[in-house]
Design an enzyme around this catalytic site. Structure first.
Site, PDB file in Angstrom:
ATOM      1  N   ASP A 180       0.855  -1.192   0.000  1.00  0.00           N
ATOM      2  CA  ASP A 180       0.000   0.000   0.000  1.00  0.00           C
ATOM      3  C   ASP A 180       0.891   1.242   0.000  1.00  0.00           C
ATOM      4  OD1 ASP A 180      -0.135   1.050   3.192  1.00  0.00           O
ATOM      5  OD2 ASP A 180       0.483  -1.037   2.884  1.00  0.00           O
ATOM      6  N   HIS A 206       1.008  -9.277  -3.020  1.00  0.00           N
ATOM      7  CA  HIS A 206       0.009  -8.205  -2.958  1.00  0.00           C
ATOM      8  C   HIS A 206       0.703  -6.848  -2.999  1.00  0.00           C
ATOM      9  CE1 HIS A 206      -3.725  -6.216  -1.615  1.00  0.00           C
ATOM     10  NE2 HIS A 206      -2.902  -5.448  -0.926  1.00  0.00           N
ATOM     11  N   ASP A 251      -0.323 -17.957  -3.509  1.00  0.00           N
ATOM     12  CA  ASP A 251       0.396 -16.937  -4.271  1.00  0.00           C
ATOM     13  C   ASP A 251      -0.564 -16.216  -5.204  1.00  0.00           C
ATOM     14  OD1 ASP A 251       2.383 -15.395  -5.442  1.00  0.00           O
ATOM     15  OD2 ASP A 251       2.877 -16.930  -6.935  1.00  0.00           O
TER      16      ASP A 251
END
Length: 747
Positions: free
Chosen positions: A343, A670, A718
């Site tokens: 993020d 991610h 994954d």
């Protein structure tokens, strides 16, 4: 402690969207055949709503013309509200969709129709023009009568056409059985074994007696052979396994395989070159995590991007960031630093432990018997600063240190000298989203004692390491560390709010005893002042058993102080006892490794793998490696070297958790900008990126849909959507840098 306390993927931008709500039929119970009404668009669009698209029925489908130039996925959407979900019930979410031109990505979600717009499940296919049916099963995590299905289609640069049909949310279906492809039953380190190091493998088999094994070279010739050792049931995986030890074979080679029980392992090398590459790749990861500067494509081919959070529209930037309402009445320039994970947030407590581990990797090279400072010397990491006469690892850490110093509350303000806990977006953003395209308002969060002590510790450590290269910076860092220490003593119990997890992780920690110990240790090692030695010696953390099964991390920092006190020369009274305590901790981890058929120094209580377990394996191995640095004993060297096998493929899933290393390796971590899985125009994570690894709590909806009831090592997938098992994070990669460097030095 968990890194995050809330879902990363929200629909916050829909809050202000002008939705065209259509009348809704009463929702049925969860065990009814169908929750979606009119999913086949039979002559009408009722009760579907649209947002920022022009939609209508075409050939029995709902088709929408999507405008180009929107920033977020949710800036254009189609959906249906007022659905009912029952917690614990399995649902099959399916639909048929097409996009023209092909390759457009739709984010199809099941979530909450109201603020905070939680997402409970999502699919993100890249659409073809002919139409494809997509289907997946998930388990509802909550009870809700305000659920929705929505298809978010914004974020594209150019206009496109989206068509939808046969939407279904079928309740009461059997849960989907997920069976990962684990490949051959012989599990090895898929990268490399050191020629004179330990060489171990794990065979999954129901056989109860020993079996023959053969080591083959790249031409298929047998170069070593022996017998397996039955180990019985491995609780970490639920498998019956044997161990294989082929350490007596020391010849170098590439493309070797291990054969046992009719299975042939994935290939591997015997050599040292891979670890020289890995230590550099793991450290190069940080450059592409930088905030506030353009990433140069000539330095990282394929990863060049514009500077993020510098105030260029639509980005609001980090050069004058206000506090959350009611926290302060000033703004700070908190530009720079590293994005924490996948993020756009930046966190002092995670930045602190990360910076410490990178600086300690360099400091170890100065004092350890096998340390080689030149391996991170000037020019080794291909940075913009390369060529300035400063070791590149110190240059990279400096990028974060400058940010940490900017997070300190200015003189004359309430809580002066303390450090703000974090800075991030007001709301969670979706993915993919490049840092320079982030439109969210940025906010400073309240100062905390733990953040302040992270600043004190890392700035004090920096003062001694940068002094030979930049005396002015070293002096400024030490001054900031002293100021932070005094502020923390004046405000010893200001903690982060565990509920402050919107837009970024909470990073809550309600005990600063370990941070006080760590900061005092670093200040003492740098200054030699008695007052800091007194605090170290009086701290309960100084004599506590801090080498726990889950290892050290951002919320358990006493080990950082203990390891540095043991390795960095000083006149601390009782330093020999400190060194012995590290060796005892290493003995505990060695015993764990020996008891684990997969050979890792990690066995969490109840077999409940924690968030970021891969880096916890590595950090436990760092303690073992430090024992070798202190004693020279071969058993600690071998234990630390063997520990990296688990990360590089010798595990139940037969996968390397490091991108670019091993025949089958994680590559969909991610991230909002390493998002090739969602957008082919974006790159996958760079080589040397560590995945979080198995996490028994599987907090994200994607993992919950596939991994319910998973056992230990199998709680991983994954996929870019699994932020609780497959995120990337700066503190995790720091553990990889530290241990990969140790292993490389043994070669």
């Amino acid at each position: 402690m968990k890194r995050r306390s809330t879902a990363l993927l929200s629909l916050a931008a829909l809050l202000g969207a002008a939705l065209t709500a259509l009348p809704a039929a009463p929702a049925g119970a969860a065990d009814e055949v169908e929750q979606v009404r009119n999913g086949g668009f039979d002559g009408t669009a009722d009760p579907w709503w649209t947002s920022n698209v022009t939609a209508g029925l075409t050939d029995g489908r709902l088709c929408a013309d999507v405008p180009g130039g929107t920033a977020e996925r949710w800036d254009a959407a189609v959906g249906q509200n007022d659905l009912t979900l029952v917690k614990g019930t399995s649902y099959r979410f399916s639909f048929t969709a097409s996009g023209a031109p092909e390759g457009q990505v739709v984010r199809a979600i099941v979530g909450l129709a109201d603020a905070p717009y939680d997402t409970w499940y999502e699919l993100t296919p890249a659409l073809g023009e002919s139409g494809t049916t997509y289907s997946a099963t998930f388990t509802a995590p909550v009870d809700s009568a305000r659920a929705q299905v929505a298809f978010q289609v914004g974020g594209a640069a150019d206009p496109w056409r989206f068509c939808l049909d046969d939407v279904s949310l079928l309740g009461g279906v059997p849960p989907e059985v997920y069976e990962p492809d684990t490949g051959p039953r012989v599990r090895v380190n898929q990268v490399a074994y050191l020629p004179d190091g330990p060489k171990n493998a794990t065979l999954v088999t129901d056989a109860t007696t020993r079996l023959p094994w053969r080591l083959r070279d790249a031409a298929g010739r047998t170069v070593a052979h022996g017998w397996t050792v039955p180990r019985g049931l491995d609780v970490s995986s639920g498998q019956h396994v044997h161990s294989i030890d082929f350490g007596a074979h020391r010849a170098r080679g590439t493309g070797l395989t291990l054969v046992a029980d009719g299975e042939t392992s994935r290939p591997f090398d015997i050599g040292t070159a891979a670890y020289e590459r890995l230590r550099l790749d793991a450290a190069k990861y940080y450059y592409t995590q930088r905030s506030g500067t353009p990433i140069r494509d000539d330095l990282r081919p394929g990863y060049g991007r514009a500077a993020g959070h510098v105030g260029v529209a639509p980005n609001q930037g980090d050069t004058a960031v206000p506090c959350q309402p009611g926290v302060c009445d000033y703004t700070l320039d908190v530009s720079g630093g590293w994005y924490d994970a996948g993020d756009h947030g930046k966190y002092v407590v995670n930045g602190g432990i990360t910076t410490w581990e990178l600086l300690s990797t360099y400091e170890r090279s100065l004092y350890a018997r096998t340390g080689r400072p030149s391996r991170f010397g000037d020019g080794t990491l291909a940075l913009p600063e390369s060529g300035n006469g400063v070791p590149d690892l110190l240059d990279e850490a400096r990028w974060e240190l400058d940010f940490l110093l900017r997070m300190q509350v200015p003189a004359g303000q309430p809580l002066a000298g303390m450090a703000h806990h974090k800075v991030h977006d007001e709301q969670w953003t979706g993915l993919p989203l490049l840092p320079d395209a982030d439109p969210q308002k940025r906010e400073l969060h309240p100062p905390t004692t733990t953040a302040t002590l992270n600043l004190a510790a890392t700035a004090a450590q920096a003062a001694r390491l940068y002094r030979p290269y930049d005396k002015a910076f070293a002096a400024r860092a030490l001054s900031a560390a002293r100021t932070a220490w005094a502020a923390a003593l004046a405000h010893p119990h200001r903690y982060a709010d565990p509920a402050d997890g919107t837009g970024g992780g909470a990073y809550a920690d309600d005990d600063a005893t370990d941070e006080f110990y760590w900061a005092a240790a670093e200040l003492y090692l740098t200054t030699g002042e008695q007052r800091f030695a007194d605090h170290v010696l009086a701290s309960p953390a100084h004599t506590a058993d801090i080498f726990v099964p889950n290892g050290f991390d951002w919320s358990r920092t006493a080990a950082a102080g203990r390891l540095d006190l043991a390795l960095v020369p000083s006149k601390l009274p009782g330093r020999d006892a400190v060194r012995r305590s590290v060796v005892r901790g290493a003995d505990t981890y060695l015993a764990t490794l020996a008891a684990q058929p997969y050979g890792m120094p990690y066995a969490p209580a109840g077999n409940l793998y924690d968030w970021g377990s891969a880096h916890q394996v590595l950090n436990n191995a760092v303690v073992i490696a430090t024992a070798h640095d202190l004693t020279g004993a071969a058993r600690y060297r071998d234990g630390a070297v063997q520990s990296i096998d688990h990360i590089l493929g010798r595990n139940a899933l037969n996968i390397s958790y490091v991108t670019g290393y091993g025949e089958v390796a994680a590559h969909n971590q991610h991230s909002r900008w390493y998002a090739h899985q969602l957008d082919p125009a974006l790159p996958a994570p760079p080589a040397g990126t560590l995945a979080g690894g198995p996490n028994s709590s599987i907090q994200d909806p994607y993992a919950q849909s596939l991994l319910q009831g998973c056992v230990g090592q199998f709680c991983y997938i994954d996929d870019i959507q699994s932020w609780s098992t497959n995120e990337t994070a700066i503190n995790w990669n720091a553990a990889l840098v530290r241990l990969a460097s140790f292993v490389a030095d043994q070669g």
